[in-house]
Design a protein around this motif. Sequence first.
Motif, mmCIF file in Angstrom:
data_model
loop_
_atom_site.group_PDB
_atom_site.id
_atom_site.type_symbol
_atom_site.label_atom_id
_atom_site.label_comp_id
_atom_site.label_asym_id
_atom_site.label_seq_id
_atom_site.Cartn_x
_atom_site.Cartn_y
_atom_site.Cartn_z
ATOM 1 N N THR A 1 48.755 20.561 50.055
ATOM 2 C CA THR A 1 48.615 19.892 48.778
ATOM 3 C C THR A 1 50.019 19.753 48.214
ATOM 4 O O THR A 1 50.972 20.315 48.769
ATOM 5 C CB THR A 1 47.682 20.645 47.819
ATOM 6 O OG1 THR A 1 47.470 19.865 46.633
ATOM 7 C CG2 THR A 1 48.262 21.996 47.418
ATOM 8 N N THR A 2 50.165 19.003 47.128
ATOM 9 C CA THR A 2 51.518 18.683 46.664
ATOM 10 C C THR A 2 51.834 19.160 45.255
ATOM 11 O O THR A 2 52.984 19.083 44.825
ATOM 12 C CB THR A 2 51.744 17.157 46.709
ATOM 13 O OG1 THR A 2 50.736 16.511 45.914
ATOM 14 C CG2 THR A 2 51.688 16.654 48.137
ATOM 15 N N PHE A 3 50.823 19.639 44.519
ATOM 16 C CA PHE A 3 51.082 20.095 43.150
ATOM 17 C C PHE A 3 50.084 21.174 42.792
ATOM 18 O O PHE A 3 48.900 21.070 43.124
ATOM 19 C CB PHE A 3 50.969 18.936 42.152
ATOM 20 C CG PHE A 3 51.135 19.369 40.713
ATOM 21 C CD1 PHE A 3 52.397 19.586 40.189
ATOM 22 C CD2 PHE A 3 50.030 19.562 39.900
ATOM 23 C CE1 PHE A 3 52.560 19.989 38.865
ATOM 24 C CE2 PHE A 3 50.179 19.969 38.579
ATOM 25 C CZ PHE A 3 51.442 20.181 38.061
ATOM 26 N N TYR A 4 50.579 22.209 42.096
ATOM 27 C CA TYR A 4 49.676 23.253 41.627
ATOM 28 C C TYR A 4 50.280 23.942 40.416
ATOM 29 O O TYR A 4 51.474 24.230 40.384
ATOM 30 C CB TYR A 4 49.395 24.290 42.722
ATOM 31 C CG TYR A 4 48.266 25.218 42.344
ATOM 32 C CD1 TYR A 4 46.953 24.763 42.342
ATOM 33 C CD2 TYR A 4 48.507 26.525 41.938
ATOM 34 C CE1 TYR A 4 45.915 25.596 41.956
ATOM 35 C CE2 TYR A 4 47.474 27.362 41.561
ATOM 36 C CZ TYR A 4 46.177 26.888 41.565
ATOM 37 O OH TYR A 4 45.146 27.698 41.172
ATOM 38 N N ALA A 5 49.454 24.204 39.407
ATOM 39 C CA ALA A 5 49.880 24.894 38.189
ATOM 40 C C ALA A 5 49.042 26.150 38.028
ATOM 41 O O ALA A 5 47.828 26.072 37.856
ATOM 42 C CB ALA A 5 49.721 23.981 36.972
ATOM 43 N N GLN A 6 49.686 27.308 38.105
ATOM 44 C CA GLN A 6 48.968 28.576 38.100
ATOM 45 C C GLN A 6 48.387 28.917 36.717
ATOM 46 O O GLN A 6 48.936 28.521 35.693
ATOM 47 C CB GLN A 6 49.896 29.705 38.524
ATOM 48 C CG GLN A 6 50.445 29.556 39.937
ATOM 49 C CD GLN A 6 51.403 30.665 40.291
ATOM 50 O OE1 GLN A 6 51.096 31.841 40.127
ATOM 51 N NE2 GLN A 6 52.583 30.305 40.772
ATOM 52 N N ALA A 7 47.290 29.672 36.734
ATOM 53 C CA ALA A 7 46.666 30.156 35.502
ATOM 54 C C ALA A 7 46.592 31.675 35.473
ATOM 55 O O ALA A 7 45.912 32.241 34.614
ATOM 56 C CB ALA A 7 45.267 29.566 35.345
ATOM 57 N N SER A 8 47.280 32.349 36.394
ATOM 58 C CA SER A 8 47.248 33.813 36.425
ATOM 59 C C SER A 8 47.725 34.380 35.087
ATOM 60 O O SER A 8 48.766 33.973 34.566
ATOM 61 C CB SER A 8 48.138 34.341 37.546
ATOM 62 O OG SER A 8 47.553 34.085 38.801
ATOM 63 N N GLY A 9 46.950 35.305 34.539
ATOM 64 C CA GLY A 9 47.228 35.871 33.237
ATOM 65 C C GLY A 9 46.422 35.235 32.124
ATOM 66 O O GLY A 9 46.302 35.787 31.034
ATOM 67 N N MET A 10 45.841 34.056 32.404
ATOM 68 C CA MET A 10 45.110 33.295 31.390
ATOM 69 C C MET A 10 43.603 33.289 31.654
ATOM 70 O O MET A 10 42.854 32.528 31.033
ATOM 71 C CB MET A 10 45.638 31.861 31.354
ATOM 72 C CG MET A 10 47.125 31.759 31.056
ATOM 73 S SD MET A 10 47.788 30.088 31.254
ATOM 74 C CE MET A 10 46.876 29.197 29.997
ATOM 75 N N GLU A 11 43.156 34.144 32.553
ATOM 76 C CA GLU A 11 41.757 34.092 32.990
ATOM 77 C C GLU A 11 40.768 34.379 31.855
ATOM 78 O O GLU A 11 39.703 33.757 31.781
ATOM 79 C CB GLU A 11 41.524 35.101 34.121
ATOM 80 C CG GLU A 11 42.316 34.816 35.383
ATOM 81 C CD GLU A 11 43.695 35.453 35.406
ATOM 82 O OE1 GLU A 11 44.377 35.370 36.444
ATOM 83 O OE2 GLU A 11 44.100 36.034 34.359
ATOM 84 N N ALA A 12 41.103 35.312 30.978
ATOM 85 C CA ALA A 12 40.179 35.648 29.892
ATOM 86 C C ALA A 12 40.001 34.484 28.940
ATOM 87 O O ALA A 12 38.893 34.226 28.443
ATOM 88 C CB ALA A 12 40.682 36.874 29.130
ATOM 89 N N THR A 13 41.080 33.756 28.681
ATOM 90 C CA THR A 13 40.987 32.586 27.800
ATOM 91 C C THR A 13 40.090 31.524 28.405
ATOM 92 O O THR A 13 39.164 31.015 27.750
ATOM 93 C CB THR A 13 42.391 32.016 27.526
ATOM 94 O OG1 THR A 13 43.119 32.928 26.686
ATOM 95 C CG2 THR A 13 42.310 30.675 26.837
ATOM 96 N N GLN A 14 40.319 31.174 29.665
ATOM 97 C CA GLN A 14 39.568 30.066 30.257
ATOM 98 C C GLN A 14 38.110 30.420 30.516
ATOM 99 O O GLN A 14 37.209 29.609 30.250
ATOM 100 C CB GLN A 14 40.273 29.604 31.537
ATOM 101 C CG GLN A 14 41.655 29.039 31.251
ATOM 102 C CD GLN A 14 42.304 28.336 32.419
ATOM 103 O OE1 GLN A 14 41.732 28.244 33.510
ATOM 104 N NE2 GLN A 14 43.499 27.837 32.219
ATOM 105 N N ILE A 15 37.851 31.613 30.996
ATOM 106 C CA ILE A 15 36.457 32.012 31.225
ATOM 107 C C ILE A 15 35.754 32.247 29.889
ATOM 108 O O ILE A 15 34.569 31.929 29.732
ATOM 109 C CB ILE A 15 36.388 33.249 32.127
ATOM 110 C CG1 ILE A 15 36.957 32.920 33.526
ATOM 111 C CG2 ILE A 15 34.953 33.755 32.249
ATOM 112 C CD1 ILE A 15 36.267 31.751 34.224
ATOM 113 N N GLY A 16 36.468 32.787 28.916
ATOM 114 C CA GLY A 16 35.876 32.982 27.596
ATOM 115 C C GLY A 16 35.445 31.678 26.962
ATOM 116 O O GLY A 16 34.366 31.590 26.345
#
Length: 369
Positions: free
Chosen positions: A58-73
């Motif tokens: 793949t050619t692009f990726y933006a990590q969300a590590s550390g933000m899991e509680a916000t997104q799942i919440g």
Amino acid sequence: MLEPFPAEPFRLLADDGSPIGPAGGMVAATQLRDWWRAMLLVREFDRKLVTLLRQGRTTFYAQASGMEATQIGIAKGIRPGHDWVWGYYRDHGLALGLGVPLGEVVAQMLGADSDPNKGRQMPHHPGSRDLRFVSSSSSIASQVPPATGTAMAQKYLGLDEITVCTFGEGATSEGDWHAGVNMAAVKGAPCLFVCENNQWAISTAVGRQTRSESIHLKAKAYGIPGYYVDGNDVLAVQYAVQTLADQIRQGSGPVLLECLTYRVGSHSNADADAEKTYRDRDEVQRWTARDPILRLERHLAHLGLEITAPERAAEVARIHAEIDRATEQAEASGQPDWSSMFDDVYGDIPAHLRQQSDDLRAELRDTGR
């Protein structure tokens, strides 16, 4: 109690997982374990997709590590498939939390033929028509005005729906953000604006792009309430989102919610050495110590529902195997056929596009491609 414009972010869990107030009995144990699995999926998805990126798949990726509680919440606080969600390009955790199939998300990342978008959107921009999760744009804050338009339509039609619009703190310095929030306020549109404040807009720290003490205070300028929660506390985020969504459904008008969290990884593959170039390693370590997944695990242990090391390892192995299967299936589907570029725009393809399609088909046939 969730109050507008607090000085400190609202919390239901301390860093050690112990409940603050009535948090211990707010959510059933089975739900908490489901949320833990969902958060762990987001974390491990990052690890697997970064590997695929480095392998050139793949050619692009933006990590969300550390933000899991916000997104799942956020995902667990609204009505999936009922409410509309205009997310931003780091919201794959929100997509997965809402129920977008893992296989669809992976296929979109790889631009495979099994991608519902048929590879016509850049990687890391998943969407779902069934779940009303709108495919994001990399143009910062460009989702805010159309999200306001969606909410205005919901109000005009008298629907029992709301629109959720997410963005990073950097988006609040964009003109589109101000125009969209102002219009929503003027029209009383049923929109929940959620700032996933991870404190870094690529290499620009939040303190260098706004003089506001916090993002939620910006709501005062538009005459709407602003709320502030600990974005690493999944119980607090879910409670705030559900509470505010219910208020908005009852006609309260738009709301701005700031979730204070932290992007532990790089912005994207464009800045792989963030700690060497623009931020301090000690800062990253301080926020890593406030890991939202570890906090939830500590809370489960406090409730007598400890997740053992073997159980965690087994769940990680299961997630990796599931992502591997999804990757294999996506790659096996091949690449989208060129003809798909003419699909899904018009119900009846106009003459000039039919001519272009015929011309391209003839050229490919004549050149043997």
